[in-house]
Write an enzyme that holds these catalytic residues in place. Structure first.
Site, PDB file in Angstrom:
ATOM      1  N   ARG A 133      -3.826 -68.598  55.361  1.00  0.00           N
ATOM      2  CA  ARG A 133      -2.704 -69.330  54.741  1.00  0.00           C
ATOM      3  C   ARG A 133      -2.210 -70.424  55.687  1.00  0.00           C
ATOM      4  O   ARG A 133      -1.897 -71.540  55.263  1.00  0.00           O
ATOM      5  CB  ARG A 133      -1.553 -68.354  54.432  1.00  0.00           C
ATOM      6  CG  ARG A 133      -1.864 -67.429  53.272  1.00  0.00           C
ATOM      7  CD  ARG A 133      -0.808 -66.336  53.115  1.00  0.00           C
ATOM      8  NE  ARG A 133      -1.039 -65.573  51.899  1.00  0.00           N
ATOM      9  CZ  ARG A 133      -0.661 -64.300  51.716  1.00  0.00           C
ATOM     10  NH1 ARG A 133      -0.024 -63.660  52.673  1.00  0.00           N
ATOM     11  NH2 ARG A 133      -0.906 -63.686  50.578  1.00  0.00           N
ATOM     12  N   ASN A 167      -1.214 -51.748  52.882  1.00  0.00           N
ATOM     13  CA  ASN A 167      -0.045 -52.074  53.712  1.00  0.00           C
ATOM     14  C   ASN A 167       0.890 -50.895  53.924  1.00  0.00           C
ATOM     15  O   ASN A 167       0.963 -50.024  53.058  1.00  0.00           O
ATOM     16  CB  ASN A 167       0.746 -53.202  53.038  1.00  0.00           C
ATOM     17  CG  ASN A 167       0.219 -54.568  53.417  1.00  0.00           C
ATOM     18  OD1 ASN A 167      -0.199 -54.789  54.550  1.00  0.00           O
ATOM     19  ND2 ASN A 167       0.226 -55.474  52.465  1.00  0.00           N
ATOM     20  N   PRO A 168       1.658 -50.903  55.011  1.00  0.00           N
ATOM     21  CA  PRO A 168       1.656 -51.894  56.097  1.00  0.00           C
ATOM     22  C   PRO A 168       0.389 -51.716  56.952  1.00  0.00           C
ATOM     23  O   PRO A 168       0.180 -50.665  57.555  1.00  0.00           O
ATOM     24  CB  PRO A 168       2.920 -51.581  56.884  1.00  0.00           C
ATOM     25  CG  PRO A 168       3.314 -50.190  56.496  1.00  0.00           C
ATOM     26  CD  PRO A 168       2.671 -49.853  55.209  1.00  0.00           C
ATOM     27  N   ASP A 212      -3.086 -64.129  56.707  1.00  0.00           N
ATOM     28  CA  ASP A 212      -1.982 -65.007  57.136  1.00  0.00           C
ATOM     29  C   ASP A 212      -2.550 -66.238  57.856  1.00  0.00           C
ATOM     30  O   ASP A 212      -2.038 -67.351  57.709  1.00  0.00           O
ATOM     31  CB  ASP A 212      -1.039 -64.256  58.091  1.00  0.00           C
ATOM     32  CG  ASP A 212      -0.732 -62.865  57.585  1.00  0.00           C
ATOM     33  OD1 ASP A 212       0.420 -62.585  57.243  1.00  0.00           O
ATOM     34  OD2 ASP A 212      -1.674 -62.047  57.516  1.00  0.00           O
ATOM     35  N   ASP A 261     -11.563 -44.331  43.223  1.00  0.00           N
ATOM     36  CA  ASP A 261     -10.116 -44.398  42.945  1.00  0.00           C
ATOM     37  C   ASP A 261      -9.686 -43.067  42.358  1.00  0.00           C
ATOM     38  O   ASP A 261     -10.475 -42.387  41.683  1.00  0.00           O
ATOM     39  CB  ASP A 261      -9.812 -45.530  41.945  1.00  0.00           C
ATOM     40  CG  ASP A 261      -8.347 -45.940  41.951  1.00  0.00           C
ATOM     41  OD1 ASP A 261      -8.040 -47.063  42.400  1.00  0.00           O
ATOM     42  OD2 ASP A 261      -7.498 -45.130  41.514  1.00  0.00           O
TER      43      ASP A 261
HETATM   44  N1  LIG Z   1      -3.675 -56.547  54.100  1.00  0.00           N
HETATM   45  C1  LIG Z   1      -3.333 -57.525  53.277  1.00  0.00           C
HETATM   46  O1  LIG Z   1      -3.346 -58.693  53.665  1.00  0.00           O
HETATM   47  C2  LIG Z   1      -2.926 -57.165  51.867  1.00  0.00           C
HETATM   48  C3  LIG Z   1      -2.776 -58.148  50.895  1.00  0.00           C
HETATM   49  C4  LIG Z   1      -2.384 -57.767  49.619  1.00  0.00           C
HETATM   50  C5  LIG Z   1      -2.123 -56.430  49.339  1.00  0.00           C
HETATM   51  N2  LIG Z   1      -2.284 -55.487  50.302  1.00  0.00           N
HETATM   52  C6  LIG Z   1      -2.023 -54.071  50.083  1.00  0.00           C
HETATM   53  O2  LIG Z   1      -3.133 -53.467  49.425  1.00  0.00           O
HETATM   54  C7  LIG Z   1      -2.688 -52.267  48.782  1.00  0.00           C
HETATM   55  C8  LIG Z   1      -3.172 -52.262  47.344  1.00  0.00           C
HETATM   56  O3  LIG Z   1      -2.501 -53.262  46.595  1.00  0.00           O
HETATM   57  P1  LIG Z   1      -2.808 -53.451  45.038  1.00  0.00           P
HETATM   58  O4  LIG Z   1      -2.057 -54.650  44.605  1.00  0.00           O
HETATM   59  O5  LIG Z   1      -4.281 -53.370  44.811  1.00  0.00           O
HETATM   60  O6  LIG Z   1      -2.119 -52.139  44.446  1.00  0.00           O
HETATM   61  P2  LIG Z   1      -2.507 -51.428  43.081  1.00  0.00           P
HETATM   62  O7  LIG Z   1      -1.362 -50.517  42.753  1.00  0.00           O
HETATM   63  O8  LIG Z   1      -2.963 -52.428  42.070  1.00  0.00           O
HETATM   64  O9  LIG Z   1      -3.786 -50.544  43.454  1.00  0.00           O
HETATM   65  C9  LIG Z   1      -3.752 -49.409  44.248  1.00  0.00           C
HETATM   66  C10 LIG Z   1      -4.881 -48.523  43.789  1.00  0.00           C
HETATM   67  O10 LIG Z   1      -4.943 -47.414  44.690  1.00  0.00           O
HETATM   68  C11 LIG Z   1      -5.227 -46.270  43.901  1.00  0.00           C
HETATM   69  N3  LIG Z   1      -4.792 -45.079  44.623  1.00  0.00           N
HETATM   70  C12 LIG Z   1      -3.535 -44.640  44.849  1.00  0.00           C
HETATM   71  N4  LIG Z   1      -3.566 -43.469  45.509  1.00  0.00           N
HETATM   72  C13 LIG Z   1      -4.872 -43.163  45.708  1.00  0.00           C
HETATM   73  C14 LIG Z   1      -5.533 -42.078  46.334  1.00  0.00           C
HETATM   74  N5  LIG Z   1      -4.855 -41.078  46.878  1.00  0.00           N
HETATM   75  N6  LIG Z   1      -6.871 -42.107  46.343  1.00  0.00           N
HETATM   76  C15 LIG Z   1      -7.583 -43.107  45.785  1.00  0.00           C
HETATM   77  N7  LIG Z   1      -6.989 -44.162  45.168  1.00  0.00           N
HETATM   78  C16 LIG Z   1      -5.651 -44.189  45.140  1.00  0.00           C
HETATM   79  C17 LIG Z   1      -4.456 -46.474  42.603  1.00  0.00           C
HETATM   80  O11 LIG Z   1      -4.964 -45.678  41.553  1.00  0.00           O
HETATM   81  C18 LIG Z   1      -4.681 -47.972  42.365  1.00  0.00           C
HETATM   82  O12 LIG Z   1      -5.827 -48.234  41.584  1.00  0.00           O
HETATM   83  C19 LIG Z   1      -1.149 -52.273  48.908  1.00  0.00           C
HETATM   84  O13 LIG Z   1      -0.762 -51.447  49.967  1.00  0.00           O
HETATM   85  C20 LIG Z   1      -0.840 -53.728  49.208  1.00  0.00           C
HETATM   86  O14 LIG Z   1       0.394 -53.893  49.863  1.00  0.00           O
HETATM   87  C21 LIG Z   1      -2.696 -55.831  51.555  1.00  0.00           C
END
Ligand SMILES: NC(=O)c1ccc[n+]([C@@H]2O[C@H](COP(=O)([O-])OP(=O)(O)OC[C@H]3O[C@@H](n4cnc5c(N)ncnc54)[C@H](O)[C@@H]3O)[C@@H](O)[C@H]2O)c1
Length: 315
Positions: free
Chosen positions: A154, A123-124, A151, A38
């Site tokens: 769900r 996402n997206p 999805d 991270d």
């Molecule tokens: N595909 C799915 O079904 C699904 C479901 C839920 C969430 N998501 C997506 O997952 C992603 C993460 O969500 P979250 O709730 O964990 O967000 P979050 O903000 O809690 O975590 C994101 C993490 O990414 C890190 N980060 C940001 N830029 C970075 C970089 N350049 N290099 C390394 N790390 C970096 C941040 O420090 C943070 O720890 C979002 O895009 C969210 O929409 C996808």
């Protein structure tokens, strides 16, 4: 593939989704090594320590915070880094922010890791899967997104509740975009081979149109509802990540609705979206073009067009 450690996974992004996925992967026993990466190193270190403290109750493995170099031999690299959805924000709103993040992290991963599978979760997810495929230059079978695996879970859960039956006996897919234009593929839905409407009637439900609309809307809106109440969704996606990694590492050839670049099925070309696919050690090993009715095909094409437009604008 020889340079890879088949028992190693890397998780990039250790926020809600990355850390919950890492926890689920620790519990799965699939891997003996996991590196957490991270931009916020303290966060990765804290999560690695916290998750490691569960190991005496699970199976031995090494869990640590590291850099991209540490991911060089990971069989699977799970990419969750990116901004999360804010209340009221659509997944497509996130696109520009997260394409920018991918432009920095995908080349970092592929500088060291040439042969692994990139599992995109941020996402997206469909757009970022297309972007990751282009940026990495990896063969398309090795770059795919979690897509509508969540999805679909769900959908099965809600159908299981509605019909008072084990959700694992429900066979039904959400296809298309992981987002607002997703499609419930009702025409192929069944419960252990019994067409869904017949099973509904066996269980005393006759208002098919009304129930179908309610359930499909609930699936589509569940992320918005959860984010409204607790700020993020992560347990369901963590289990989805675990399930996809299991299909890969155990070479299960399971059929999962992951997001991968389409090549002409139902007239959709050059953009990633979810259709059921065979998932095994080589990643996406084949598509499964399930039977769809005319309305579902039209909606799927619309979903593909929406994604293509966003992709063309963003990348
Ligand atoms: N595909 C799915 O079904 C699904 C479901 C839920 C969430 N998501 C997506 O997952 C992603 C993460 O969500 P979250 O709730 O964990 O967000 P979050 O903000 O809690 O975590 C994101 C993490 O990414 C890190 N980060 C940001 N830029 C970075 C970089 N350049 N290099 C390394 N790390 C970096 C941040 O420090 C943070 O720890 C979002 O895009 C969210 O929409 C996808």
């Amino acid at each position: 593939m020889s340079k890879l450690n088949e028992r190693k996974v890397a998780v990039v992004g250790c926020g809600f989704v990355g850390s919950a996925s890492a926890f689920a992967l620790m519990e799965s026993g699939l891997f003996s090594e996991m590196v957490l990466i991270d931009v916020n190193k303290d966060k990765a270190e804290g999560e690695a320590l916290d998750i490691s403290h569960g190991l005496p109750f699970a199976k031995p493995m090494s869990i640590y915070a590291g850099d991209y170099k540490d991911a060089e031999d990971a069989a699977v690299v799970v990419v969750t880094a990116g901004a999360g959805q804010k209340p009221g924000e659509t997944r497509l709103d996130l696109v520009k922010k997260n394409v920018g993040i991918f432009k920095s992290i995908i080349p970092e991963i592929t500088k060291y890791n040439k042969d692994g599978i990139l599992l995109i979760v941020a996402n997206p997810v469909d757009i970022l899967t297309s972007v990751a495929a282009k940026l990495s230059g990896f063969p398309e079978n090795r770059v795919f997104g979690s897509g509508t695996v969540l999805d679909t879970a769900r959908f099965k859960y809600l159908l299981g509740e509605h019909l008072d039956v084990d959700s694992r006996s429900v066979h039904a897919f959400i296809i298309g975009e992981h987002g607002d234009s997703e499609i419930a593929a009702w025409s192929s839905a069944n419960v252990s081979g019994i067409p869904i409407h017949d099973f509904c009637e066996m269980r005393g439900h006759f208002e098919h149109e009304k129930s179908m609309k309610r359930i499909a809307d609930d699936v589509k809106n569940s992320a918005y509802g959860i984010i409204e109440k607790k700020g993020a969704t992560y347990y369901g996606i963590a289990m989805s990540v675990r399930r996809i990694c299991e299909a890969i590492i155990r070479d299960e050839k399971s059929i999962l609705p992951i997001s991968s670049i389409q090549h002409g099925d139902f007239g959709i070309d050059g953009v990633a979206l979810s259709m059921p696919a065979i998932v095994g050690r080589n990643g996406v090993e084949g598509s499964v073009p399930i039977k769809l009715n005319a309305d579902e095909i039209a909606a799927l094409q619309e979903s593909g067009n929406t994604l293509k437009k966003v992709l063309d604008e963003a990348f």
